[in-house]
Design a protein around this motif. Structure first.
Motif, PDB file in Angstrom:
ATOM      1  N   TYR A 201       9.634  -0.791  43.315  1.00 29.89           N
ATOM      2  CA  TYR A 201       9.515   0.528  43.973  1.00 29.89           C
ATOM      3  C   TYR A 201      10.285   0.533  45.296  1.00 29.89           C
ATOM      4  O   TYR A 201      11.104   1.430  45.558  1.00 29.89           O
ATOM      5  N   LEU A 202      10.053  -0.488  46.128  1.00 30.55           N
ATOM      6  CA  LEU A 202      10.728  -0.567  47.431  1.00 30.55           C
ATOM      7  C   LEU A 202      12.234  -0.739  47.262  1.00 30.55           C
ATOM      8  O   LEU A 202      13.019  -0.140  48.002  1.00 30.55           O
ATOM      9  N   LEU A 205      13.919   2.598  46.328  1.00 28.95           N
ATOM     10  CA  LEU A 205      14.004   3.493  47.489  1.00 28.95           C
ATOM     11  C   LEU A 205      15.117   3.048  48.424  1.00 28.95           C
ATOM     12  O   LEU A 205      15.902   3.869  48.919  1.00 28.95           O
ATOM     13  N   VAL A 212      10.830   4.386  53.548  1.00 29.79           N
ATOM     14  CA  VAL A 212       9.517   4.075  52.974  1.00 29.79           C
ATOM     15  C   VAL A 212       8.426   4.706  53.827  1.00 29.79           C
ATOM     16  O   VAL A 212       8.410   4.543  55.054  1.00 29.79           O
ATOM     17  N   HIS A 217       1.874   4.753  49.447  1.00 28.62           N
ATOM     18  CA  HIS A 217       1.448   3.609  48.627  1.00 28.62           C
ATOM     19  C   HIS A 217      -0.076   3.583  48.656  1.00 28.62           C
ATOM     20  O   HIS A 217      -0.694   3.170  49.632  1.00 28.62           O
TER      21      HIS A 217
END
Length: 373
Positions: A201-202, A205, A212, A217
């Protein structure tokens, strides 16, 4: 009645035990075809089948592969690992001896002893979920670990590439135009998959240059109720911070997101896009709209492990697990973010007021909408 013995076949056919053994093992000899046929018919008549262990003493092959698992035989979505292993075994003239231990260490140890006594040709050691596992003592050197990897090394293994799967899920939302993307994670930080999917996910992005936001989250129980409660927390955020796309740890949590959205009068994917994980049978494809999700390659991992154990494949090593791709299964739960939908609707409205121009087809492409599996 007891099990038929080779002596029973000899008596029924009117020949010696040696003749029966030569015929049933297809040995080259001067035995006539007529006698061979009589022996085979006698073996069928008395219900004789050769002992796998006895045959193994002669050939050094029992044609049996042992599969020890914790719960995969009783878990519907993980059972496809067993199907993949069985298909590969059958294609290579082997049968599978399955012991589902329920996670009981004593049952596991007994399974290892039983398979050793049966002189199986190979052993698979399988887990229901991706994790580091301590292999029980006594496993043969060629054992292959399935959906887990050895905590201390020593065996080849195969696991899903959960980090790449997390990246793929978020890229799907980014490709549709989303920049406020949440990760709805499990409340139990122990599973390796949780950490790897969050890393994916990070990474996605960062690749897209999206900052972020820690508020996006959110953790919850890996159930429909847990997903609904976590989604409510996300949807209660101020409008400027609220996500337009949600990536869920699993499909069950995605069910909860659907419920939370529908209770607020939100339409999926018009107002909120959702991506799940697992492609769980009887869940993802049955939601309304059907859920875009990341598939766990259970069947493919089962085949890979069996083929490696039987020497059909020469892949994998003992130092690192073989990571298998988790493909995107595109359905109808991802569309452009609401701001883009609003712009499109305004454009349509203006075309309608301009008379003849309203007959022109809409040229706006809905990225990710309506793409079927």
């Amino acid at each position: 009645m007891g099990r038929a013995r080779i002596f029973d076949v000899a008596a029924a056919a009117g020949v010696s035990v040696t003749t029966v053994s030569l015929v049933l093992n297809n040995a080259q000899s001067r035995i006539s075809e007529e006698t061979r046929q009589r022996v085979r018919e006698a073996a069928d008549a008395v219900g004789y089948s050769a002992s796998a262990v006895a045959r193994g003493l002669r050939t050094q092959r029992t044609r049996i592969v042992g599969l020890i698992s914790d719960q995969i035989a009783t878990t519907p979505f993980a059972g496809r690992m067993l199907a993949g292993a069985q298909d590969a075994a059958r294609e290579n003239a082997h049968m599978v001896m399955l012991v589902d231990t329920g996670g009981d260490a004593e049952v596991e140890a007994e399974a290892v002893r039983a398979m050793t006594a049966q002189q199986v040709d190979a052993v698979l050691y399988a887990a229901m979920w991706h994790r580091a596992a301590t292999a029980p003592a006594g496993l043969p050197a060629g054992t292959v670990m399935l959906d887990c990897y050895p905590a201390a090394g020593g065996f080849r293994s195969v696991v899903p590439d959960d980090r790449a799967g997390g990246e793929a899920a978020v890229r799907e939302l980014i490709a549709a135009g989303h920049t406020r993307i949440a990760y709805l994670d499990t409340s139990d930080p122990e599973p390796i998959a949780s950490r790897l999917r969050h890393e994916g996910y990070l990474a996605a992005l960062a690749e897209a240059g999206i900052d972020v936001d820690p508020a996006l989250h959110v953790r919850g129980e890996t159930s429909a109720q847990g997903g609904r409660e976590a989604a409510d927390r996300l949807l209660d955020l101020p409008e400027a911070q609220r996500p337009t796309g949600i990536f869920c740890f699993n499909d069950r949590m995605a069910i909860g997101v659907y419920t939370a959205a529908h209770r607020r009068g939100l339409d999926i994917p018009r107002d909120l896009s959702v991506v799940g994980y697992d492609d769980q049978q009887l869940v993802a494809a049955e939601l309304d709209p059907p859920l875009t999700t990341i598939a766990l390659p259970h069947y493919e991992m089962g085949r890979w492990a069996m083929e490696v154990a039987l020497g059909v494949r020469a892949e994998g090593d003992e130092d690192a697990p073989h990571r298998m791709e988790c493909p995107v299964i595109r359905r109808d739960s991802v569309g452009p973010p609401p701001a883009q939908v609003a712009k499109r609707d305004r454009r349509r409205a203006s075309h309608t007021t301009e008379g003849p121009r309203s007959a022109a087809p809409d040229q706006v492409t809905d990225v990710g909408v309506g793409h079927q599996e």
